[in-house]
Structures are given as structure tokens and as C-alpha cells.
Scaffold this motif. Structure first.
Motif, mmCIF file in Angstrom:
data_model
loop_
_atom_site.group_PDB
_atom_site.id
_atom_site.type_symbol
_atom_site.label_atom_id
_atom_site.label_comp_id
_atom_site.label_asym_id
_atom_site.label_seq_id
_atom_site.Cartn_x
_atom_site.Cartn_y
_atom_site.Cartn_z
ATOM 1 N N THR A 426 -0.258 7.726 -3.866
ATOM 2 C CA THR A 426 -1.504 7.083 -3.450
ATOM 3 C C THR A 426 -1.871 7.523 -2.042
ATOM 4 N N ILE A 427 -3.157 7.446 -1.725
ATOM 5 C CA ILE A 427 -3.631 7.833 -0.400
ATOM 6 C C ILE A 427 -3.711 6.642 0.548
ATOM 7 N N SER A 428 -3.493 5.442 0.015
ATOM 8 C CA SER A 428 -3.430 4.273 0.895
ATOM 9 C C SER A 428 -2.382 3.318 0.366
ATOM 10 N N ALA A 429 -1.277 3.241 1.052
ATOM 11 C CA ALA A 429 -0.167 2.408 0.584
ATOM 12 C C ALA A 429 -0.246 1.004 1.145
ATOM 13 N N LEU B 185 4.413 3.273 -8.184
ATOM 14 C CA LEU B 185 4.326 3.096 -6.738
ATOM 15 C C LEU B 185 4.683 1.666 -6.354
ATOM 16 N N LYS B 187 3.840 0.452 -3.472
ATOM 17 C CA LYS B 187 2.718 -0.011 -2.651
ATOM 18 C C LYS B 187 1.512 0.845 -2.990
ATOM 19 N N ASN B 189 -2.624 0.370 -1.967
ATOM 20 C CA ASN B 189 -3.736 -0.458 -1.475
ATOM 21 C C ASN B 189 -5.051 0.275 -1.618
#
Lengths: 477, 477
Positions: A426-429, B185, B187, B189
Motif C-alpha cells: 500500500t502507498i499509505s500505511a 497488509l 496496515k 490507510n
């Protein structure tokens, strides 16, 4: 309606002293702390309670005024900063700062959105309990903001992100309805999970005014270790060994590249190299247990001895005092400061499946170095969450190149994001979307998910007044 | 389109042998195992994979055919049973039963919706890990159903309900789009939590075809105790003491009323009273740890000794062998069988804030007894979750009263639900809504939440073909 009339009506709701409109007063609310995002607003309103928030939202709905909720303004994605139109009201939640209730039997507490995270931690401690979220900004970030961004931090490994810590929410909907969902229930299977839509929505679907949060037993035994590791593969082996043997006692597993530690030691006074030799990677591990009197340091030492024997650990130290543990933590907590002092920082918040961390770091670093041979790449993050912040540091000379710095940063980030997405990451955790990665989102989500997100935004906020321009744009079908 | 044409087209998708339309073949899919809900259908279709599910959903979207997803058909709220119209297709997920991947480094596994819970547990065990969900029906319930209903069970206290165990989902949307959200994943967001909308939606927003789930270290030390307690207040004190001292090692804390234990001992062969004297309440507590060789039994005994001393515990036994622990668990696992054999069962799935359990049980019992002096009220549940199943048992003579049994049951349940709601509780903690509590939901949720739920249903499923009549009706505005 003229902006001045909106301000007059806002003054009638919250009192004249709680509407700021002088530039000197509003300035701190119109830019983020890193100076990346800057906007304009009609003014800043500071309601005292949820009823005033609801009245302000009704005013905005009636007048078509965009409303930008803002907590401690500690975010890094521009999620709480208005756009440049000057038509918005910034809604400052700071005065909603009451601890409404603590329930030590049900292990929960109910707090208002403007409570700082530190105040929530303190209220939990006073009740003999732990509120486990831990962030660098905990002294100033507000609980409403941590909910709106589904904040992470250094204890996610054990306790989960904010989403996992919220039992119930009180929310003002975009039409001004006050939704009381402050349910202190551990289980509630009554239809669609509205609560989870508000968490992480960055105020685009409604405004969180209060929350009921989970509490935990306080740790009464703790051990902290700092390890030097030959590789990220070794770090994964060590982490798996710790977690397999100690389970959820492993509350923290923070990884730092040697370049990251070097930056800290070079730029932050009072930091000390904890192990003699430099190695490519370091791990800060903390182990806690609610049982008193356990010798967790000995348990850690036994496990680390196995690692030293099989070569997965190059060197290690286990803190023998609170002061020693603090010194180790200081290395971790100093990374932002150190990186800022090192040059121009382009940060990232990617996560990948844990097993793919070595691959991600190698490929993303190579991609960045191909673009910018002058870049220094440092890495710091949460190994058990797969969440490695790859921080690209450019020399100050990058500001004066013919290509604008923003374009350079965009190209660097696109390369890092591409690698994360290719590795099912993901690009935003944990930082959220805000303005900073909004336009990169479609490449990650795909058209069906984007369409559902836009549909949800339109369903909740048909006028588009709630923190517009953040997370998702509704202009497209 | 005629029903026969829909069936023909379904046969073209899944093969003729996987479309059942003979009454003898479809009967097991048209009623729940308790015989409470019964419906009709065009037929039962058994796709082999997600692509076939997507093709079937497109067929249904095109022809306006309602589609009723069904897993192991072990639910208790009628959520997987079609209505009486005979227009629906039942979608049986059993053939989607592959374990797609196991990732021991990332502590996750990816499984198809039709895998039984037991098969998922076994796949985790084979990888040296634990998939912690534990249900009475685990041998036959399917993982897709546990996700669709956000199932609970006896390990929620430690590991959370299904919602907390799902990392990613593959879902077929109501228009036939296959959404691949199988992200492993920890996390992520990136906007609105679509995953959490599908979890607990009972197939009304889309059909879960696969899931990536969290794994945990296997427990290597365990202790099991059975306690006799003078009151529910005492039970809360004991539970707080256990959790405060042992933290999340306390994986199970199941409470049984004396009337519940008596029913088990009377009706289930092979059960044995574990403690000499009868007391009003009993607690089955299990404590586990991933560390090997810990003497958790001794730790439990120490804590129970404190309880015996201060009067919160009347008597207690700690299992000294696996067989002894099994015998204690058998008491808990036998409650459904015992209650069925005791008379006409009216079950409930309420939860309240933990501190309010004593109040809830006292008030709800009194309310039931006022309505039906001939009722026997037994209670069994998960004390740490606040989730007490109040089971009302009527004599068989209630079937032949002038008031239909259904009306009696409705009145009894309304009284129990009223008390739960008055105590800030919920009317469905872990079983879901289905048909059984759908019409009671509005009293709990209030108009704003109901309107948002209806809006979400319409947004995802504008034709209303996905498991219609379950969870929420969209007829109202």
C-alpha cells in the motif's frame, strides 16, 4: 451568503471570542507544521461541545460552506489544511477536551475529540489501565485526529492501529445530525459497520466529536533491546523468533537502516551509538507483560543468544535500566529531526506483506538511486507491520535545479509507490491520504473500489462540504 | 425471464450437475438446521470458483434474480435462507474450498469462502500457527459465512471477532465485478474501509469468495479452570483479577448460570458435575501462552486462592490433564443440545457493557418471568465480551396455547431486547441480523443510522438482488 455573514452566524453559535478571522490569529491553522501545505479560510471556529459542532455543520450545510476539521494539526498528508479558495471554515476541536467517563470494569473510556493523546494515556493510567497508542506527536495530536486518520505508531504490532482501539463514536453527520454511537460494546453485529467508515475518513464523511476507546492492563514487566543485524532477511528471522517464542509480548519491533542511525547520531545531540560496530540494519525491540516480576530481559537474552549463534544477530544489547531503555528509544524518536537536518526530505508511508520487506527496500532504493544518484535513502519503520518508511534525502542544491522540487519529489514518490504496489503493498500505511497521496490512490485501488468510495462520499455528504478535496474527489462518476 | 431459462443459463456457467432443482436435492438448502426458517428457490447453484460466482451474479443482475449466498448453513438468524417467493437462486459456496496460500513469515493465509473453519484451523496448524476462531459449528460452518456474519465464539476475548482476523477480501460485487482486495497488509490507510462494510453484511452488499486471514503463534502452555461463583458481581471481580494479572493470556471466560449447568447435566450423557456444591454461577476460564513450559495452572491457582479468600470464588478446580480440560469444555459445548432437549428454546444474543452484565441478567430475567411465569431462564455467554445469551425455555405445552408460539416468542424477545437497549447494549452481539432481528433493529439504531444503512445497501446493490430481506429493507426512504 457573504463570508462575513457566515462568520457572524458562527459567532452567534460559539461566541465571538471563539471565531478567529484576523490573519495573525488564523495563520497557525492554515499551514501544516512541516510547511508543505498552506490554505486560506474565512476563519477558524472553536466550538465548546458536540452541540455547537452540530450547529456549525448545519450552518455550513445551509450556506454551502466547506468545513475543515482540525485537531492538533500534526498530520503529514495535508488532511487538515483548507484549500486556497478562502471559502472554508476551519473547525478547531481543541475545546472538546473532556474525559467524559472511565469504566475500569469494562476496560473502556469515553473522551472528546479534542483531548490530546497524552491526556487520554494519562486518564487511562490514572484508572490503572493502559491506552496503548503511542506516537511521536502524542503531546499535541488529538484523539479525534488519530481516529480520523486511523493513526498507527510504535505499538500497532501488539495493539493494532486506532481502528482496533475504538469501541464507539459520536459523530456529527454532514447534515448536522448528531449520531450517538458511543457504545462501549466489545461485540455488536447489527448491520453495516458505519463506525469503520468514519475511522480513517479524515473528516470527509462526518466529524468525530467523541469516542469510547478500549483500555488494557498496564505492563508490569518490560525489557528493551537494540540489535545489529546483517540484513533485512536476518531481521525477519529474528522477528519471527521473538514473536514465535514471546507472542504478543513483543509490543515494538522498529527497524532502522544504518544510514538512518548515522543521520540520528550526526544530527541529534545527546544520542549515542549503542553498539560498537556498524551493521546494515538495527532493530529496537520492546517486550512487555502485565505480570509483575518477570525477567523478560533474560528471556530476550536467551533468544538473542540463539540469533548470535546462527548469525542472524550480529550484536545486541538489552537495557539494564530505565535510563538505558530511554536512550535506545531516543534513537528511534529522533529520526524525523535527524532527517530534517540532513537535507530535503521526501518521506513515504508504504507497507508490504512482511515477507516482502527485503525485496521492497532493495527495489525501491534502486529505483530512487536510478532517478537521483545524489539521493541518500534511509529507512525506518515497523517491521512486524510491513510498514517501512523509505525516506529520500536530497541535498539542498535540489531546490535550485531547473526542475521544480515538487516535480522531483513527485517522480521519486511515484517510483517508490510503484514498487510497493507491484509487491502487493500500500502507498499509505498509517499517515492517511489527505492531499498528499490522493491523486496516487486510483493506481492502487482500481476503478471499482474508487467508484464505491466516491459513491460513499456522495451518499454521506451530497453537498461536498466536509473537508473537500481530501481522500477522494467526487467529480468523476 | 422464466425461471427455467435462468436455470439453463446457470447450468451453462457451472455445469449441469452443479445446478440442483429437484425438491429432494434442494431441500437441505431451503431450511436452517433448527427448522426455524424455510423458503423456496428456483434452484441451488454450486460454482467452482470466483469467476463462476461473478458470472452467476451477472446472470442474476441481468435477469433481476435474487441471489442467496449460503455457506455451511449453520447460522441461527435465517440469514442464508431464501424467502417464500421461489424466485431466488441459492448460491452454495462449498466448492470454493481451496487453501490458496499460507505465509508463515507474514502470519497470514488466504483461503476460499467455502473452506470449513476446521479446515482453516488445520491449515494454520500445519504451518505451525494458530487460526484462533473457535465455534461449536467449526466442523461444518464455512469461512465465508463466518465473515459474512462477523462470527464470534469462545476466543473473541483474546483474538476478537472475525472482523479483527480478516486482512483482505475478494468480493464479487452486485454487478458481477470481481474485487480483488486480498491484501496481506497489517496496515492500510487508503480511504474508506470497504472491507469492513462487507464483513457482517451477510451477503447483502456482495459475495465474499476468498479471504486473507491473520495467523498467530500457537499456544504452548495452557491451563483450564472451572469456578463456582456466588454472583455475577463476583464473576466480574474474578474476571478483572484474571485479566489484570494475566492480560491476554486469558483467552476464554465463559459464564454459565446454575440453571444452564443443571440442564446440561440432566440432558447430555457423559457430562459430570465438576464441583461438589451448586452455586448460582460458573466460569470456565482458559489461559494460554505461546511460551512453552509455563506453569499456568499454578498461576491460576494462586489467583483463585485469592478469590477463595475474599469470597468472590466459592469453589474451583484446575484441570490437571487434557482429559480433565476436555470434560470441562464439554459442559460448555453441550449447552445448545441440553437446551433443545429441555423444551421450547427462545434464544438471545444480547451484549451490554461488561459492568452492566449483572443488571442486565437480573432485569431481563424479571421481565421474562413477568411475561411467562412458566419460563425457565438459563444464561450462558462470554463474560469478557459482555455477551450473555439469555435462553428462555418454555414447556412444550406452549405450542398448544391460543396465542401462536411465534407471538409468544416475539413478546419474550422484545422484553429482553428492551432491557439490553436500556442498558446501552445491543440485540445482536455475534449471530447477526438475518431475518430474525431485522425488524427489531430500528429501535436500536435510530433513524439516522438506519437511513445510512439503507443508503449503503442501495449504493452497492441498486437492484436489491443480493440476499434481499436480510439485515435491512430498502423500501423506506
Amino acid at each position: 451568503m457573504a463570508g462575513s455573514e457566515v462568520l457572524d452566524r458562527a459567532r452567534a453559535i460559539v461566541g465571538p471570542s471563539h471565531v478567529l478571522s484576523e490573519p495573525a490569529d488564523t495563520a497557525p491553522f492554515l499551514a501544516d507544521w512541516r510547511g508543505r501545505y498552506r490554505g486560506e479560510a474565512l476563519g477558524v471556529v472553536r466550538p465548546a461541545d458536540a452541540a455547537q459542532v452540530a450547529a456549525l455543520v448545519r450552518l455550513c450545510a445551509e450556506t454551502g460552506t466547506p468545513l475543515i476539521p482540525q485537531g492538533g494539526n500534526t498530520g503529514v498528508v495535508g488532511g487538515a489544511i483548507p484549500d486556497a479558495s478562502g471559502r472554508s471554515l476551519v473547525l478547531c476541536l481543541s475545546r472538546l477536551n473532556r474525559i467524559r467517563a472511565v469504566d475500569p470494569i469494562g476496560d473502556s473510556l469515553t473522551v472528546e475529540a479534542g483531548c490530546t493523546l497524552a491526556a487520554v494515556q494519562a486518564a487511562a493510567e490514572e484508572a490503572g489501565r493502559l491506552f496503548p497508542m503511542s506516537l511521536g506527536s502524542e503531546g499535541s495530536c488529538q484523539i479525534g485526529g488519530t481516529i480520523a486518520t486511523n493513526a498507527g505508531g510504535t505499538a500497532v504490532l501488539r495493539y493494532g492501529p486506532m481502528r482496533d482501539l475504538v469501541l464507539g463514536l459520536e459523530v456529527v453527520l454532514p447534515d448536522g445530525t448528531l449520531l450517538n454511537g458511543l457504545r462501549a460494546l466489545r461485540k455488536d453485529n447489527t448491520g453495516y459497520a458505519l463506525k469503520h467508515l468514519f475511522i480513517g475518513a479524515e473528516g470527509t464523511l462526518g466529524i468525530v466529536t467523541a469516542a469510547t476507546l478500549k483500555l488494557f492492563p498496564r505492563p508490569r514487566s518490560t525489557a528493551t533491546a537494540f540489535l545489529a543485524l546483517p540484513s533485512l532477511e536476518a531481521a525477519l528471522r529474528v522477528f519471527a523468533r521473538l514473536r514465535g517464542a514471546l507472542g504478543d509480548r513483543v509490543t515494538t519491533a522498529e527497524i532502522l537502516s544504518d544510514s538512518q542511525l548515522a543521520a540520528v547520531l550526526a544530527h541529534v545531540p545527546g544520542t549515542v551509538r549503542p553498539l560498537a560496530a556498524a551493521m546494515p540494519w538495527y532493530l529496537l525491540a520492546e517486550v512487555t507483560d502485565p505480570m509483575a516480576g518477570l525477567d523478560l530481559a533474560a528471556a530476550l537474552e536467551d533468544l538473542l543468544a540463539e540469533g548470535l549463534e546462527d548469525g542472524s544477530v550480529a550484536d545486541a544489547t538489552v537495557a539494564r535500566s530505565h535510563a538505558q531503555a530511554e536512550a535506545l528509544w531516543k534513537l528511534r524518536h529522533s529520526v524525523s529531526e535527524a532527517n530534517r537536518k540532513s537535507g530535503i526530505v521526501i518521506g513515504h508511508d508504504t507497507a508490504v506483506p512482511v515477507a516482502r520487506i527485503p525485496d521492497f527496500v532493495a527495489r525501491a532504493t534502486a529505483a530512487v538511486e536510478a532517478l537521483r544518484p545524489d539521493a541518500r535513502v534511509v529507512a525506518v519503520g515497523h517491521i512486524g507491520d510491513g510498514n517501512i518508511h523509505l525516506v529520500v534525502i536530497l541535498p539542498d542544491s535540489a531546490r535550485t535545479e531547473s526542475q521544480p522540487l515538487e516535480a522531483t519529489a513527485h517522480a521519486v514518490s511515484a517510483a517508490v509507490h510503484r514498487v510497493a504496489i507491484d509487491l502487493d503493498g500500500t502507498i499509505s500505511a498509517e499517515h492517511g491520504i489527505g492531499q498528499s497521496v490522493r491523486d496516487a490512490l486510483a493506481a492502487y485501488k482500481g476503478p471499482a473500489e474508487m467508484a464505491l468510495m466516491r459513491g460513499i462520499k456522495r451518499l454521506f455528504d451530497p453537498q461536498g462540504i466536509m473537508n473537500p478535496g481530501k481522500v477522494v474527489l467526487t467529480g468523476e462518476p
